[in-house]
Design a protein around this motif. Structure first.
Motif, PDB file in Angstrom:
ATOM      1  N   LEU A 210      34.556  30.482  43.645  1.00  0.00           N
ATOM      2  CA  LEU A 210      35.519  30.877  44.705  1.00  0.00           C
ATOM      3  C   LEU A 210      34.674  31.030  45.957  1.00  0.00           C
ATOM      4  O   LEU A 210      35.582  31.596  47.231  1.00  0.00           O
ATOM      5  CB  LEU A 210      36.165  32.173  44.351  1.00  0.00           C
ATOM      6  CG  LEU A 210      37.055  32.126  43.106  1.00  0.00           C
ATOM      7  CD1 LEU A 210      37.406  33.569  42.723  1.00  0.00           C
ATOM      8  CD2 LEU A 210      38.271  31.332  43.274  1.00  0.00           C
TER       9      LEU A 210
ATOM     10  N   CYS B  70      40.012  42.023  45.231  1.00  0.00           N
ATOM     11  CA  CYS B  70      40.966  41.441  44.360  1.00  0.00           C
ATOM     12  C   CYS B  70      41.418  42.044  43.127  1.00  0.00           C
ATOM     13  O   CYS B  70      40.460  41.666  42.252  1.00  0.00           O
ATOM     14  CB  CYS B  70      40.900  39.987  44.641  1.00  0.00           C
ATOM     15  SG  CYS B  70      42.263  39.161  43.528  1.00  0.00           S
TER      16      CYS B  70
ATOM     17  N   LEU C 188      31.951  33.206  39.030  1.00  0.00           N
ATOM     18  CA  LEU C 188      33.290  33.441  39.935  1.00  0.00           C
ATOM     19  C   LEU C 188      33.043  33.233  41.593  1.00  0.00           C
ATOM     20  O   LEU C 188      33.632  32.737  42.010  1.00  0.00           O
ATOM     21  CB  LEU C 188      34.044  34.453  39.558  1.00  0.00           C
ATOM     22  CG  LEU C 188      34.605  34.805  38.062  1.00  0.00           C
ATOM     23  CD1 LEU C 188      35.348  35.919  37.878  1.00  0.00           C
ATOM     24  CD2 LEU C 188      35.765  33.475  38.132  1.00  0.00           C
TER      25      LEU C 188
ATOM     26  N   ALA D  72      32.667  33.167  47.388  1.00  0.00           N
ATOM     27  CA  ALA D  72      33.077  34.459  47.696  1.00  0.00           C
ATOM     28  C   ALA D  72      31.797  35.455  47.555  1.00  0.00           C
ATOM     29  O   ALA D  72      30.986  35.274  46.399  1.00  0.00           O
ATOM     30  CB  ALA D  72      34.301  34.828  46.957  1.00  0.00           C
TER      31      ALA D  72
ATOM     32  N   GLU E  51      34.287  40.721  48.559  1.00  0.00           N
ATOM     33  CA  GLU E  51      35.367  40.060  48.577  1.00  0.00           C
ATOM     34  C   GLU E  51      35.921  39.860  47.187  1.00  0.00           C
ATOM     35  O   GLU E  51      37.235  40.193  47.072  1.00  0.00           O
ATOM     36  CB  GLU E  51      35.075  38.531  49.091  1.00  0.00           C
ATOM     37  CG  GLU E  51      34.736  38.417  50.438  1.00  0.00           C
ATOM     38  CD  GLU E  51      34.315  37.033  51.083  1.00  0.00           C
ATOM     39  OE1 GLU E  51      34.347  36.774  52.206  1.00  0.00           O
ATOM     40  OE2 GLU E  51      33.925  36.385  50.129  1.00  0.00           O
ATOM     41  N   MET E  52      35.156  39.675  46.247  1.00  0.00           N
ATOM     42  CA  MET E  52      35.669  39.511  44.837  1.00  0.00           C
ATOM     43  C   MET E  52      36.088  40.818  44.510  1.00  0.00           C
ATOM     44  O   MET E  52      37.572  40.917  43.814  1.00  0.00           O
ATOM     45  CB  MET E  52      34.710  39.162  43.936  1.00  0.00           C
ATOM     46  CG  MET E  52      34.263  37.735  44.134  1.00  0.00           C
ATOM     47  SD  MET E  52      32.562  37.311  43.244  1.00  0.00           S
ATOM     48  CE  MET E  52      33.136  37.495  41.710  1.00  0.00           C
TER      49      MET E  52
ATOM     50  N   PRO F 252      36.791  32.017  25.307  1.00  0.00           N
ATOM     51  CA  PRO F 252      37.999  31.023  26.189  1.00  0.00           C
ATOM     52  C   PRO F 252      37.672  31.100  27.800  1.00  0.00           C
ATOM     53  O   PRO F 252      37.772  30.067  28.569  1.00  0.00           O
ATOM     54  CB  PRO F 252      39.316  31.535  25.849  1.00  0.00           C
ATOM     55  CG  PRO F 252      39.311  32.583  25.219  1.00  0.00           C
ATOM     56  CD  PRO F 252      37.769  32.883  24.760  1.00  0.00           C
ATOM     57  N   LYS F 253      37.587  32.430  28.448  1.00  0.00           N
ATOM     58  CA  LYS F 253      37.470  32.378  29.928  1.00  0.00           C
ATOM     59  C   LYS F 253      36.335  32.164  30.376  1.00  0.00           C
ATOM     60  O   LYS F 253      36.207  31.373  31.450  1.00  0.00           O
ATOM     61  CB  LYS F 253      37.974  34.109  30.107  1.00  0.00           C
ATOM     62  CG  LYS F 253      39.674  33.906  30.032  1.00  0.00           C
ATOM     63  CD  LYS F 253      39.905  35.297  30.335  1.00  0.00           C
ATOM     64  CE  LYS F 253      41.489  35.402  29.856  1.00  0.00           C
ATOM     65  NZ  LYS F 253      42.168  36.867  30.020  1.00  0.00           N
TER      66      LYS F 253
ATOM     67  N   ASN G 244      39.801  42.044  37.303  1.00  0.00           N
ATOM     68  CA  ASN G 244      40.496  42.064  35.871  1.00  0.00           C
ATOM     69  C   ASN G 244      39.935  40.831  35.057  1.00  0.00           C
ATOM     70  O   ASN G 244      39.406  41.149  34.057  1.00  0.00           O
ATOM     71  CB  ASN G 244      42.021  41.747  35.897  1.00  0.00           C
ATOM     72  CG  ASN G 244      42.745  42.035  34.778  1.00  0.00           C
ATOM     73  OD1 ASN G 244      42.276  42.965  33.567  1.00  0.00           O
ATOM     74  ND2 ASN G 244      43.440  40.903  34.194  1.00  0.00           N
ATOM     75  N   LEU G 245      40.020  39.687  35.949  1.00  0.00           N
ATOM     76  CA  LEU G 245      39.105  38.536  35.197  1.00  0.00           C
ATOM     77  C   LEU G 245      37.652  38.738  34.881  1.00  0.00           C
ATOM     78  O   LEU G 245      37.223  38.509  33.770  1.00  0.00           O
ATOM     79  CB  LEU G 245      39.488  37.367  35.995  1.00  0.00           C
ATOM     80  CG  LEU G 245      38.764  36.067  35.597  1.00  0.00           C
ATOM     81  CD1 LEU G 245      39.375  35.638  34.262  1.00  0.00           C
ATOM     82  CD2 LEU G 245      39.148  34.995  36.539  1.00  0.00           C
TER      83      LEU G 245
ATOM     84  N   ALA H 268      36.130  28.272  30.502  1.00  0.00           N
ATOM     85  CA  ALA H 268      36.971  27.787  31.241  1.00  0.00           C
ATOM     86  C   ALA H 268      36.133  27.923  32.425  1.00  0.00           C
ATOM     87  O   ALA H 268      36.186  26.824  33.383  1.00  0.00           O
ATOM     88  CB  ALA H 268      38.274  28.514  31.521  1.00  0.00           C
ATOM     89  N   LEU H 269      35.552  28.786  32.857  1.00  0.00           N
ATOM     90  CA  LEU H 269      34.660  29.013  33.923  1.00  0.00           C
ATOM     91  C   LEU H 269      33.576  28.209  33.999  1.00  0.00           C
ATOM     92  O   LEU H 269      33.069  27.293  35.006  1.00  0.00           O
ATOM     93  CB  LEU H 269      33.997  30.477  34.026  1.00  0.00           C
ATOM     94  CG  LEU H 269      33.243  30.693  35.246  1.00  0.00           C
ATOM     95  CD1 LEU H 269      33.773  30.630  36.802  1.00  0.00           C
ATOM     96  CD2 LEU H 269      32.832  32.380  35.106  1.00  0.00           C
TER      97      LEU H 269
ATOM     98  N   GLU I 247      43.042  41.242  40.661  1.00  0.00           N
ATOM     99  CA  GLU I 247      43.288  40.327  39.574  1.00  0.00           C
ATOM    100  C   GLU I 247      41.930  39.661  39.308  1.00  0.00           C
ATOM    101  O   GLU I 247      41.522  39.433  38.163  1.00  0.00           O
ATOM    102  CB  GLU I 247      44.448  39.002  39.875  1.00  0.00           C
ATOM    103  CG  GLU I 247      45.701  39.307  39.935  1.00  0.00           C
ATOM    104  CD  GLU I 247      46.032  39.838  41.282  1.00  0.00           C
ATOM    105  OE1 GLU I 247      45.205  40.368  42.216  1.00  0.00           O
ATOM    106  OE2 GLU I 247      47.402  40.253  41.682  1.00  0.00           O
ATOM    107  N   LEU I 248      41.271  39.458  40.113  1.00  0.00           N
ATOM    108  CA  LEU I 248      39.736  39.079  40.120  1.00  0.00           C
ATOM    109  C   LEU I 248      38.856  39.905  39.344  1.00  0.00           C
ATOM    110  O   LEU I 248      37.855  39.814  38.800  1.00  0.00           O
ATOM    111  CB  LEU I 248      39.154  38.492  41.107  1.00  0.00           C
ATOM    112  CG  LEU I 248      38.303  37.442  41.102  1.00  0.00           C
ATOM    113  CD1 LEU I 248      38.791  36.156  40.626  1.00  0.00           C
ATOM    114  CD2 LEU I 248      37.389  36.896  42.440  1.00  0.00           C
TER     115      LEU I 248
ATOM    116  N   GLU J  20      37.605  41.021  31.918  1.00  0.00           N
ATOM    117  CA  GLU J  20      37.816  40.242  30.668  1.00  0.00           C
ATOM    118  C   GLU J  20      36.487  39.160  30.186  1.00  0.00           C
ATOM    119  O   GLU J  20      36.305  38.983  28.961  1.00  0.00           O
ATOM    120  CB  GLU J  20      39.022  39.359  30.900  1.00  0.00           C
ATOM    121  CG  GLU J  20      40.302  40.119  31.218  1.00  0.00           C
ATOM    122  CD  GLU J  20      41.375  39.352  31.509  1.00  0.00           C
ATOM    123  OE1 GLU J  20      42.674  39.710  31.185  1.00  0.00           O
ATOM    124  OE2 GLU J  20      41.445  38.431  32.298  1.00  0.00           O
TER     125      GLU J  20
END
Lengths: 311, 311
Positions: free
Chosen positions: A203, A213, A199, A205, A209-210, A291-292, A218-219, A295-296, A215-216, A222
């Motif tokens: 991004l 956030c 990530l 970053a 910084e990560m 899956p995540k 959370n990701l 995707a990454l 939501e990040l 996950e």
């Protein structure tokens, strides 16, 4: 001090540091250099360290430009980046004899098994280095902090050799943890590396910084849970507590640039095969989807293609 | 030419174009301007178009700086970006009367239902604009190509009003498709927007660069399949053929910068609520997960936070 022959393939920030420590401990260490070879013949191998600076010069420095010129080794430290592992066929073969312990000081997962199969070895060791060390220039290594190493083995027949090597390291002043099944240690390191290396690279970053956030975070969590589930397929147990602890520690850390982001910024190929693809494939073979993480990985393939196309 | 009162909220590349077309067709159109107000009072609203240039100046131009000064409308075209929808409470309320048809010419999904509930409206229409149009400066719109609009309605009671509005558009020279259930049209547009807007924004890449990476094409397709499955939860059928066709067409397209990537490059807030969050939530409410879409959304949240923190 043992009577063993040690070989170091990839004498950079990692291989140069641990090789020099072993040499300092009185061991017989043979170093392979690539582009630095001429420079170290003239100037030696120099390690700046908070343990005290240490230099090895001729005639003490056993430096080589080809593994064909090196003696067969009892222990080979492989400290190449995994993006260079296609070179192992030619680099490693000349060093092998019966019961050579190959130690892969590399990121990711799956390389020990691959090397064991490729070279028909009964066992292959691996090491995870918790170290802050940089290469400043040819044959010049700056050891900034830490240095503990976790080692383990693929193939139970190698446990005695692994324990011996642990003793060599300890006697040379290196802190060692033995985690016999290397795959357990590798999954635990991937637990952080998979979300944060990838990530941060996509991004552009740093960790602070990560972590700012929601939501990040959370990701990241996950993706850690996907790694936890993947690890179970090889009987490696990662606790929920470890995930929470790692997230808390990452939030408290000073802003940190991951190695993969540094690779991206320096236009170096990314270590996505061993850090992502192998993990995804290991899990998939046991019917576990990531899956995540996938995707990454696919996004990282795009960035890696861009890096390779510029070269 | 109808006797209706039309209002345009958001007189930019989209609202300015369609409002001007309706005015050209002889309709009574009232335009809301924000920062452009003083400029258009002096210089009019000017549309360059390959259909012929068209200008509206005082006294023909009915321009306003506040919806409180505008007459109540039969049809309101809302052409704000969805990131501005929190302004609708104050902007829209003064224009409403019994049976006002509000038409949301916006990206994403879920806004029609939201506006219907917020203002207790029996129906709310939506439009998807297939147009190449830019705002060049205050009150100055450059219509480059296309212009077809697909319209539909949330709330069956509005079908007659929708058909009437379709006639108004047709008589003003605008090509119209009526897809009665607006949600069907919105899912089909999301099928492309969700993978390509998001991934192009995260990876800072145009469509041609994206389509040249096999893994990224695979990821785009996997995200499209998630959108397909999400669409089924609202009884919208997206065929496998449509996915394949869209991918083939995207591969053949000239390099294209998505609207979201342009928003990122221009430091404008991203339309992630209506294009991602609402789609994910709609599916989740029916027990359908969109893991790769969610991962992409969480990355976009990070980028959006960066954009907002600079403002």
């Amino acid at each position: 001090m043992s009577k063993k022959v040690f070989a170091v393939i990839g004498t950079g920030a990692i291989g140069g540091y641990y090789g020099a420590r072993l040499h300092h401990g009185g061991n017989d260490v043979h170093f392979l250099f690539n582009s630095d070879y001429q420079h170290v013949i003239a100037n030696g191998l120099n390690v700046n360290s908070h343990y005290g600076d240490y230099s090895i010069s001729a005639p003490d420095l056993k430096a080589y430009h080809s593994t064909s010129d090196m003696p067969k080794a009892d222990v080979v430290l492989v400290a190449l980046k995994t993006t260079q592992n296609h070179l192992l066929e030619s680099l490693l073969r000349p060093l092998l004899k019966t019961n050579t312990l190959v130690m892969l000081l590399q990121n990711g997962i799956g390389a020990e098994q691959e090397v064991a199969e490729q070279f028909h070895l009964p066992f292959v060791g691996g090491g995870l280095c918790f170290i802050c060390s940089n290469k400043l220039g040819p044959g010049h290594i700056d050891h900034i902090d830490y240095g503990r190493i976790t080692i383990g083995i693929y193939g139970d027949a190698g446990i005695a050799a692994l324990e011996d090597f642990a003793t060599d390291l300890t006697q040379s002043g290196v802190e060692v943890d033995v985690d016999q099944h290397i795959i357990d240690a590798r999954w635990k390191k991937l637990l952080w590396n998979v979300p944060f290396n990838g990530l941060s690279t996509v991004l552009n970053a740093d960790t602070a910084e990560m972590m700012s956030c929601e939501e990040l975070v959370n990701l990241s969590k996950e993706i850690m849970i996907e790694v936890q589930q993947a690890a179970r397929t090889t009987n490696t147990d990662i606790t929920d507590t470890l995930i929470e602890t790692m997230l808390l520690n990452t939030a408290k850390m000073k802003p940190y640039l991951t190695s993969m982001l540094l690779d991206r910024r320096n236009h170096r190929e990314l270590e996505i095969q061993y850090m992502y693809k192998n993990a995804i494939d290991l899990a998939k073979a046991q019917g576990v989807a990531m899956p995540k993480t996938q995707a990454l990985y696919e996004q990282l393939c795009f960035i890696n293609n861009q890096i390779k196309s510029v070269k």
